[in-house]
Design a protein around this motif. Structure first.
Motif, short mmCIF file in Angstrom:
data_model
loop_
_atom_site.label_atom_id
_atom_site.label_comp_id
_atom_site.label_asym_id
_atom_site.label_seq_id
_atom_site.Cartn_x
_atom_site.Cartn_y
_atom_site.Cartn_z
N MET A 1 4.44 11.49 3.72
CA MET A 1 4.81 11.62 5.12
C MET A 1 4.24 10.63 5.89
N LEU A 2 4.46 9.75 6.71
CA LEU A 2 3.81 10.02 8.00
C LEU A 2 3.18 10.37 8.70
N PRO A 3 2.56 10.33 9.12
CA PRO A 3 1.66 11.33 10.15
C PRO A 3 2.55 10.65 11.20
N ILE A 4 3.35 11.98 12.04
CA ILE A 4 3.65 10.72 13.90
C ILE A 4 3.52 12.09 14.97
N LYS A 5 2.64 11.45 15.93
CA LYS A 5 2.46 11.79 17.05
C LYS A 5 3.56 11.34 18.42
N GLU A 6 4.55 13.06 18.43
CA GLU A 6 5.33 12.71 19.17
C GLU A 6 4.22 12.81 20.70
N THR A 7 4.72 12.25 21.65
CA THR A 7 4.00 11.79 23.25
C THR A 7 5.14 11.89 24.19
N LYS A 8 4.94 11.65 25.36
CA LYS A 8 6.28 11.96 26.57
C LYS A 8 6.65 10.57 26.80
N ASP A 9 6.05 9.41 26.60
CA ASP A 9 6.61 7.85 26.19
C ASP A 9 7.34 7.59 24.80
N GLY A 10 6.72 8.59 23.56
CA GLY A 10 7.74 8.39 22.69
C GLY A 10 6.90 8.67 21.06
N VAL A 11 6.66 8.41 20.80
CA VAL A 11 6.44 8.21 19.34
C VAL A 11 4.71 7.16 18.63
N VAL A 12 3.25 7.78 18.57
CA VAL A 12 2.41 7.14 18.21
C VAL A 12 2.35 7.57 16.57
N PHE A 13 2.36 6.19 15.84
CA PHE A 13 1.42 5.59 14.68
C PHE A 13 0.36 5.40 14.28
N ASN A 14 -0.50 5.33 12.47
CA ASN A 14 -1.07 4.68 12.14
C ASN A 14 -0.82 3.11 11.75
N ILE A 15 -1.23 2.18 11.49
CA ILE A 15 -0.66 1.12 10.64
C ILE A 15 -2.22 0.37 9.51
N ARG A 16 -2.18 0.00 9.03
CA ARG A 16 -2.85 -0.30 7.90
C ARG A 16 -2.72 -1.88 7.82
N VAL A 17 -3.04 -3.06 8.00
CA VAL A 17 -2.48 -4.90 7.87
C VAL A 17 -3.24 -5.34 7.37
N VAL A 18 -2.83 -6.34 6.61
CA VAL A 18 -3.15 -6.94 5.13
C VAL A 18 -3.14 -8.46 5.98
N PRO A 19 -3.11 -9.14 7.05
CA PRO A 19 -2.92 -10.23 6.96
C PRO A 19 -3.29 -11.37 6.16
N ARG A 20 -2.73 -13.02 5.95
CA ARG A 20 -2.58 -13.39 5.69
C ARG A 20 -1.61 -13.02 3.67
N SER A 21 -0.94 -12.70 4.10
CA SER A 21 -0.32 -12.57 2.47
C SER A 21 1.32 -13.37 2.84
N SER A 22 1.01 -13.22 1.58
CA SER A 22 3.05 -14.73 1.09
C SER A 22 3.89 -14.51 1.92
N ARG A 23 3.88 -12.87 2.43
CA ARG A 23 4.94 -12.21 3.02
C ARG A 23 5.15 -11.26 3.45
N CYS A 24 5.36 -10.87 4.29
CA CYS A 24 6.16 -10.04 5.78
C CYS A 24 6.78 -8.89 4.79
N GLU A 25 6.20 -7.32 5.03
CA GLU A 25 6.89 -6.66 4.11
C GLU A 25 6.07 -4.64 4.08
N LEU A 26 6.52 -4.17 4.19
CA LEU A 26 5.98 -2.81 4.43
C LEU A 26 5.74 -2.33 3.70
N VAL A 27 4.68 -2.24 2.82
CA VAL A 27 3.84 -1.55 1.34
C VAL A 27 4.60 -0.77 1.08
#
Length: 100
Positions: A1-27
């Motif tokens: 499960m993705l750890p999510i932190k709730e703040t007074k303005d919304g939610v915060v979570f972390n991502i790892r990005v793989v740039p220059r891929s052949s397409r955009c997708e959630l891995v």
């Protein structure tokens, strides 16, 4: 499960990005971050812009509600989405499942 932190303005979570891929997708959810492939190169903020656009599209929120709050020049980024509670985020992100 993705750890999510709730703040007074919304939610915060972390991502790892793989740039220059052949397409955009959630891995997968990898440790404490959502791994995302994007097609843009990490040049002049293009990868960051595409990350924001991609995440906003997946969550069905406006791009203006999604912001990178840390990691602008790193593959690991912290994302804030304003106007969402953690339970709303979990419903919207229910398709962010880990690969078996």
């Amino acid at each position: 499960m993705l750890p999510i932190k709730e703040t007074k303005d919304g939610v915060v979570f972390n991502i790892r990005v793989v740039p220059r891929s052949s397409r955009c997708e959630l891995v997968e959810i990898q440790e404490d971050a959502l791994k995302i492939k994007i097609t843009a190169p990490p040049v002049e903020g293009k990868a960051n812009e595409e990350c924001i656009k991609f995440i906003a599209g997946k969550l069905g929120v406006r791009k203006s509600r999604v912001a990178i709050i840390a990691g602008h020049k790193s593959k690991k980024k912290t994302i804030a989405v304003s106007g969402l509670t953690s339970s709303e985020f979990r419903v919207l992100s229910s398709k962010f499942k880990s690969k078996p």
